[in-house]
Design a protein around this motif. Structure first.
Motif, PDB file in Angstrom:
ATOM      1  N   ASP A 115      47.184  27.238  47.528  1.00  0.00           N
ATOM      2  CA  ASP A 115      48.557  27.255  47.952  1.00  0.00           C
ATOM      3  C   ASP A 115      48.549  26.595  48.162  1.00  0.00           C
ATOM      4  O   ASP A 115      49.264  25.272  47.926  1.00  0.00           O
ATOM      5  CB  ASP A 115      49.512  28.669  47.394  1.00  0.00           C
ATOM      6  CG  ASP A 115      49.201  29.108  45.851  1.00  0.00           C
ATOM      7  OD1 ASP A 115      48.797  28.484  44.222  1.00  0.00           O
ATOM      8  OD2 ASP A 115      49.844  30.444  45.843  1.00  0.00           O
ATOM      9  N   GLU A 161      50.173  22.564  47.736  1.00  0.00           N
ATOM     10  CA  GLU A 161      51.128  22.250  48.547  1.00  0.00           C
ATOM     11  C   GLU A 161      51.454  20.837  49.308  1.00  0.00           C
ATOM     12  O   GLU A 161      52.258  19.473  49.815  1.00  0.00           O
ATOM     13  CB  GLU A 161      52.424  22.947  49.146  1.00  0.00           C
ATOM     14  CG  GLU A 161      53.485  22.978  50.013  1.00  0.00           C
ATOM     15  CD  GLU A 161      53.806  23.053  48.869  1.00  0.00           C
ATOM     16  OE1 GLU A 161      55.357  22.682  49.301  1.00  0.00           O
ATOM     17  OE2 GLU A 161      54.641  23.230  47.729  1.00  0.00           O
ATOM     18  N   HIS A 165      47.354  36.440  34.671  1.00  0.00           N
ATOM     19  CA  HIS A 165      48.988  37.709  35.052  1.00  0.00           C
ATOM     20  C   HIS A 165      48.790  38.278  33.638  1.00  0.00           C
ATOM     21  O   HIS A 165      48.644  39.510  33.174  1.00  0.00           O
ATOM     22  CB  HIS A 165      49.743  37.338  35.512  1.00  0.00           C
ATOM     23  CG  HIS A 165      50.289  36.277  34.810  1.00  0.00           C
ATOM     24  ND1 HIS A 165      50.655  34.839  34.859  1.00  0.00           N
ATOM     25  CD2 HIS A 165      51.917  36.107  34.247  1.00  0.00           C
ATOM     26  CE1 HIS A 165      51.017  33.662  34.915  1.00  0.00           C
ATOM     27  NE2 HIS A 165      51.671  35.182  34.009  1.00  0.00           N
ATOM     28  N   ASN A 211      47.224  31.526  33.691  1.00  0.00           N
ATOM     29  CA  ASN A 211      47.642  32.850  32.395  1.00  0.00           C
ATOM     30  C   ASN A 211      46.596  34.209  32.839  1.00  0.00           C
ATOM     31  O   ASN A 211      46.906  35.147  31.966  1.00  0.00           O
ATOM     32  CB  ASN A 211      47.912  32.123  31.056  1.00  0.00           C
ATOM     33  CG  ASN A 211      46.044  32.640  30.680  1.00  0.00           C
ATOM     34  OD1 ASN A 211      45.203  32.448  31.320  1.00  0.00           O
ATOM     35  ND2 ASN A 211      46.150  32.505  29.318  1.00  0.00           N
ATOM     36  N   ARG A 259      48.878  39.281  48.009  1.00  0.00           N
ATOM     37  CA  ARG A 259      47.892  38.968  47.413  1.00  0.00           C
ATOM     38  C   ARG A 259      46.829  38.262  48.127  1.00  0.00           C
ATOM     39  O   ARG A 259      47.112  38.636  48.831  1.00  0.00           O
ATOM     40  CB  ARG A 259      48.744  37.142  46.600  1.00  0.00           C
ATOM     41  CG  ARG A 259      49.955  37.014  45.886  1.00  0.00           C
ATOM     42  CD  ARG A 259      50.340  35.747  45.952  1.00  0.00           C
ATOM     43  NE  ARG A 259      49.035  34.438  45.673  1.00  0.00           N
ATOM     44  CZ  ARG A 259      49.420  33.664  45.317  1.00  0.00           C
ATOM     45  NH1 ARG A 259      50.410  33.118  45.924  1.00  0.00           N
ATOM     46  NH2 ARG A 259      48.207  32.715  44.995  1.00  0.00           N
ATOM     47  N   TYR A 304      52.997  19.844  36.211  1.00  0.00           N
ATOM     48  CA  TYR A 304      53.445  20.858  36.335  1.00  0.00           C
ATOM     49  C   TYR A 304      53.161  20.209  37.934  1.00  0.00           C
ATOM     50  O   TYR A 304      53.315  21.297  38.774  1.00  0.00           O
ATOM     51  CB  TYR A 304      52.196  22.124  36.747  1.00  0.00           C
ATOM     52  CG  TYR A 304      52.499  22.843  35.145  1.00  0.00           C
ATOM     53  CD1 TYR A 304      53.102  24.422  35.165  1.00  0.00           C
ATOM     54  CD2 TYR A 304      51.788  22.323  34.148  1.00  0.00           C
ATOM     55  CE1 TYR A 304      53.399  24.796  34.322  1.00  0.00           C
ATOM     56  CE2 TYR A 304      52.417  22.963  32.455  1.00  0.00           C
ATOM     57  CZ  TYR A 304      53.423  24.401  33.108  1.00  0.00           C
ATOM     58  OH  TYR A 304      53.206  24.986  32.107  1.00  0.00           O
ATOM     59  N   TYR A 358      55.425  23.239  40.721  1.00  0.00           N
ATOM     60  CA  TYR A 358      55.993  23.787  40.068  1.00  0.00           C
ATOM     61  C   TYR A 358      55.345  25.049  40.847  1.00  0.00           C
ATOM     62  O   TYR A 358      54.419  25.339  41.546  1.00  0.00           O
ATOM     63  CB  TYR A 358      55.050  24.543  38.785  1.00  0.00           C
ATOM     64  CG  TYR A 358      55.301  25.508  37.664  1.00  0.00           C
ATOM     65  CD1 TYR A 358      56.556  25.569  36.869  1.00  0.00           C
ATOM     66  CD2 TYR A 358      54.012  25.921  37.303  1.00  0.00           C
ATOM     67  CE1 TYR A 358      56.443  26.847  36.576  1.00  0.00           C
ATOM     68  CE2 TYR A 358      54.644  27.528  36.870  1.00  0.00           C
ATOM     69  CZ  TYR A 358      55.387  27.687  36.817  1.00  0.00           C
ATOM     70  OH  TYR A 358      55.983  28.456  35.454  1.00  0.00           O
ATOM     71  N   ASP A 359      56.470  26.030  40.786  1.00  0.00           N
ATOM     72  CA  ASP A 359      55.742  27.623  42.054  1.00  0.00           C
ATOM     73  C   ASP A 359      55.586  28.479  41.226  1.00  0.00           C
ATOM     74  O   ASP A 359      54.833  29.414  41.610  1.00  0.00           O
ATOM     75  CB  ASP A 359      57.735  27.899  42.770  1.00  0.00           C
ATOM     76  CG  ASP A 359      57.977  26.493  43.858  1.00  0.00           C
ATOM     77  OD1 ASP A 359      57.049  25.607  44.348  1.00  0.00           O
ATOM     78  OD2 ASP A 359      58.996  25.959  44.256  1.00  0.00           O
ATOM     79  N   GLY A 360      55.154  28.434  39.561  1.00  0.00           N
ATOM     80  CA  GLY A 360      55.213  29.821  39.346  1.00  0.00           C
ATOM     81  C   GLY A 360      53.712  30.102  39.220  1.00  0.00           C
ATOM     82  O   GLY A 360      52.872  29.420  39.934  1.00  0.00           O
ATOM     83  N   PRO A 361      52.891  30.511  38.300  1.00  0.00           N
ATOM     84  CA  PRO A 361      51.634  30.786  38.302  1.00  0.00           C
ATOM     85  C   PRO A 361      50.839  29.726  38.138  1.00  0.00           C
ATOM     86  O   PRO A 361      51.757  29.067  36.885  1.00  0.00           O
ATOM     87  CB  PRO A 361      51.233  32.147  37.195  1.00  0.00           C
ATOM     88  CG  PRO A 361      52.499  32.095  36.884  1.00  0.00           C
ATOM     89  CD  PRO A 361      54.088  31.356  37.814  1.00  0.00           C
ATOM     90  N   ARG A 362      49.727  29.211  38.459  1.00  0.00           N
ATOM     91  CA  ARG A 362      49.009  27.911  38.010  1.00  0.00           C
ATOM     92  C   ARG A 362      47.917  28.031  36.472  1.00  0.00           C
ATOM     93  O   ARG A 362      47.729  27.881  35.342  1.00  0.00           O
ATOM     94  CB  ARG A 362      48.054  27.619  38.931  1.00  0.00           C
ATOM     95  CG  ARG A 362      49.296  26.982  39.972  1.00  0.00           C
ATOM     96  CD  ARG A 362      48.061  25.898  40.614  1.00  0.00           C
ATOM     97  NE  ARG A 362      47.032  27.196  41.543  1.00  0.00           N
ATOM     98  CZ  ARG A 362      46.865  27.737  42.429  1.00  0.00           C
ATOM     99  NH1 ARG A 362      47.893  28.299  43.365  1.00  0.00           N
ATOM    100  NH2 ARG A 362      46.327  28.875  43.089  1.00  0.00           N
TER     101      ARG A 362
END
Length: 117
Positions: free
Chosen positions: A83, A87, A26, A24, A75, A15, A18-22
């Motif tokens: 984040d 980054e 959600h 689960n 958020r 990952y 990876y820009d999506g959720p780290r």
């Protein structure tokens, strides 16, 4: 080398960048909301269908609100900070300003301090 690495190509489980959720979280949150709306732990099929119909209607309303220009829920600053730090660490690693050991150590230290809060 562990069997997992031989069985699955790196692209499937890595990952990095990876820009999506780290997590689960959600998905867990969705499940919790759905079960609260159900009011019981084992709804029957017809109740589940009704829950999904209501959930779809709620989702459609949210999409319409976003399309009309209403801003998305903000958020928590804490997660934006995490984040941004991830980054920056990733960029330092990619620019060879950090070794792999230093990069992984910094992420481990950061996550350790995040979850101690």
């Amino acid at each position: 080398m562990p069997n997992v690495l031989k069985s699955y190509p790196l692209i499937l489980w890595n990952y990095f960048k990876y820009d999506g959720p780290r997590t689960n979280n959600h998905v867990e949150g969705f499940h919790t909301r759905l079960m609260k709306k159900a009011g019981k732990s084992h709804p029957n099929l017809f109740e589940v269908v009704q829950l999904f119909i209501h959930e779809e209607a709620s989702s459609n309303v949210q999409v319409l609100q976003l399309e009309s220009g209403q801003s998305a829920p903000r958020r928590r600053r804490r997660y934006d900070d995490i984040d941004n730090r991830l980054e920056r660490l990733g960029l330092e690693y990619m620019l060879c300003e950090r070794s792999l050991a230093s990069y992984l150590g910094a992420i481990g230290h950061m996550m350790d301090s995040v979850y101690r809060r």
